[in-house]
Motif scaffolding. Sequence first.
Motif, mmCIF file in Angstrom:
data_model
loop_
_atom_site.group_PDB
_atom_site.id
_atom_site.type_symbol
_atom_site.label_atom_id
_atom_site.label_comp_id
_atom_site.label_asym_id
_atom_site.label_seq_id
_atom_site.Cartn_x
_atom_site.Cartn_y
_atom_site.Cartn_z
ATOM 1 N N LEU B 24 9.038 5.847 3.343
ATOM 2 C CA LEU B 24 8.634 4.448 3.473
ATOM 3 C C LEU B 24 8.540 3.999 4.924
ATOM 4 O O LEU B 24 8.220 2.856 5.209
ATOM 5 C CB LEU B 24 9.630 3.560 2.722
ATOM 6 N N ASP B 26 6.493 5.093 7.278
ATOM 7 C CA ASP B 26 5.159 5.128 7.873
ATOM 8 C C ASP B 26 4.310 3.975 7.341
ATOM 9 O O ASP B 26 4.179 3.809 6.123
ATOM 10 C CB ASP B 26 4.483 6.461 7.563
ATOM 11 N N PRO B 27 3.737 3.168 8.233
ATOM 12 C CA PRO B 27 2.967 1.992 7.823
ATOM 13 C C PRO B 27 1.873 2.310 6.802
ATOM 14 O O PRO B 27 1.674 1.542 5.855
ATOM 15 C CB PRO B 27 2.356 1.506 9.136
ATOM 16 N N LEU B 30 3.600 3.097 3.472
ATOM 17 C CA LEU B 30 4.219 1.885 2.956
ATOM 18 C C LEU B 30 3.164 0.930 2.396
ATOM 19 O O LEU B 30 3.337 0.358 1.320
ATOM 20 C CB LEU B 30 5.017 1.201 4.074
ATOM 21 N N THR B 31 2.054 0.798 3.109
ATOM 22 C CA THR B 31 0.985 -0.075 2.631
ATOM 23 C C THR B 31 0.429 0.432 1.306
ATOM 24 O O THR B 31 0.104 -0.346 0.408
ATOM 25 C CB THR B 31 -0.140 -0.176 3.669
ATOM 26 N N LEU B 34 2.869 -0.553 -1.343
ATOM 27 C CA LEU B 34 2.776 -1.994 -1.585
ATOM 28 C C LEU B 34 1.543 -2.330 -2.407
ATOM 29 O O LEU B 34 1.586 -3.172 -3.312
ATOM 30 C CB LEU B 34 2.744 -2.757 -0.251
ATOM 31 N N ALA B 35 0.430 -1.636 -2.105
ATOM 32 C CA ALA B 35 -0.809 -1.891 -2.849
ATOM 33 C C ALA B 35 -0.663 -1.443 -4.300
ATOM 34 O O ALA B 35 -1.133 -2.114 -5.226
ATOM 35 C CB ALA B 35 -1.977 -1.184 -2.179
ATOM 36 N N ARG B 38 0.774 -3.649 -7.070
ATOM 37 C CA ARG B 38 -0.079 -4.636 -7.725
ATOM 38 C C ARG B 38 -0.959 -4.031 -8.792
ATOM 39 O O ARG B 38 -1.167 -4.608 -9.841
ATOM 40 C CB ARG B 38 -0.959 -5.343 -6.695
ATOM 41 N N LEU B 49 -9.354 -0.074 1.168
ATOM 42 C CA LEU B 49 -8.403 -1.193 1.261
ATOM 43 C C LEU B 49 -7.626 -1.135 2.575
ATOM 44 O O LEU B 49 -7.396 -2.138 3.243
ATOM 45 C CB LEU B 49 -7.426 -1.121 0.082
ATOM 46 N N LEU B 50 -7.234 0.080 2.972
ATOM 47 C CA LEU B 50 -6.441 0.232 4.197
ATOM 48 C C LEU B 50 -7.313 0.450 5.425
ATOM 49 O O LEU B 50 -6.834 0.391 6.561
ATOM 50 C CB LEU B 50 -5.481 1.426 4.109
ATOM 51 N N LEU B 69 7.142 9.565 -5.968
ATOM 52 C CA LEU B 69 7.038 8.118 -5.841
ATOM 53 C C LEU B 69 5.840 7.597 -6.621
ATOM 54 O O LEU B 69 5.818 6.446 -7.032
ATOM 55 C CB LEU B 69 6.904 7.697 -4.373
ATOM 56 N N ASP B 85 8.337 4.951 -9.798
ATOM 57 C CA ASP B 85 9.745 4.815 -9.473
ATOM 58 C C ASP B 85 10.103 3.363 -9.234
ATOM 59 O O ASP B 85 9.732 2.759 -8.240
ATOM 60 C CB ASP B 85 10.041 5.639 -8.210
ATOM 61 N N ILE B 88 12.131 2.157 -5.946
ATOM 62 C CA ILE B 88 11.418 1.934 -4.700
ATOM 63 C C ILE B 88 11.110 0.449 -4.504
ATOM 64 O O ILE B 88 11.217 -0.075 -3.399
ATOM 65 C CB ILE B 88 10.111 2.758 -4.679
ATOM 66 N N ILE B 92 12.270 -1.945 -1.363
ATOM 67 C CA ILE B 92 11.383 -2.759 -0.543
ATOM 68 C C ILE B 92 11.823 -4.221 -0.544
ATOM 69 O O ILE B 92 11.802 -4.891 0.485
ATOM 70 C CB ILE B 92 9.922 -2.620 -1.027
#
Lengths: 103, 103
Positions: B24, B26-27, B30-31, B34-35, B38, B49-50, B69, B85, B88, B92
């Motif tokens: 988690l 690394d940006p 992690l992004t 997070l995506a 949803r 998206l990224l 994960l 998971d 996780i 966050i």
Amino acid sequence: MRAARRGLADRETVFGLAETFKVLSDPTRLTIVLALQRSELCVLDIASLLGVSESAVSHQMRLLKALRLVKHRKEGKMVFYSLDDEHIEDLIRVAQRHVGERR
Amino acid sequence: MRAARRGLADRETVFGLAETFKVLSDPTRLTIVLALQRSELCVLDIASLLGVSESAVSHQMRLLKALRLVKHRKEGKMVFYSLDDEHIEDLIRVAQRHVGERR
DNA sequence: CTTATAACTGAACGATTGCTCAGTTGTTTG
DNA sequence: CAAACAACTGAGCAATCGTTCAGTTATAAG
């Protein structure tokens, strides 16, 4: 906030989160934090406890200090470190639960 | 357990914990996580998206998959990824609380 | 003042990381 | 079948990371 509308957290939040996870992602640093959960320690205590050089510990403490995970107290020539963030302990607890439940 | 008596968590536990935090940290990863909180997404969705290459995403998905994960579901030529998971998400949440309360 | 001790620091090193690039595999469509 | 598309993969590269090494600063003791 445009990013949020597209369904993505904004960069600043992501980088802050990632940075937090990163501090705890190194075994040496994590062991230091785990040790400090039990008691305040000076640099040489930590070094001998982990079996690493005093210089290596010093470098890591600077990082942990910069990210406000630990605070320090000077006493003579020794510097005692202790945890400065109760959220970190929660974080470790939750992660332990995660690690515990996978094979 | 000798290590525990000396006040240190054993190596295996520490490395497992560190590994969890590392995924988690690394940006980009992690992004992605997070995506996926949803909705389920395919590789190209994530890439656009990224704003990163489809290859970069593929490499990261392999890692996320290896560490359990995410899980994947194949549909034609597309592969849909989703979180695998629930811990996780807790992790966050707690980290967000940490980041939120520091200046 | 000199010596010893605890901690800190910058430079340099090897190792790891995340990305790009080029090419491959697998599936769908004409 | 060939062409198009989605995803995967290994090699290579620049950047970052954690450590060691050598030296410095600060405090205490002789």
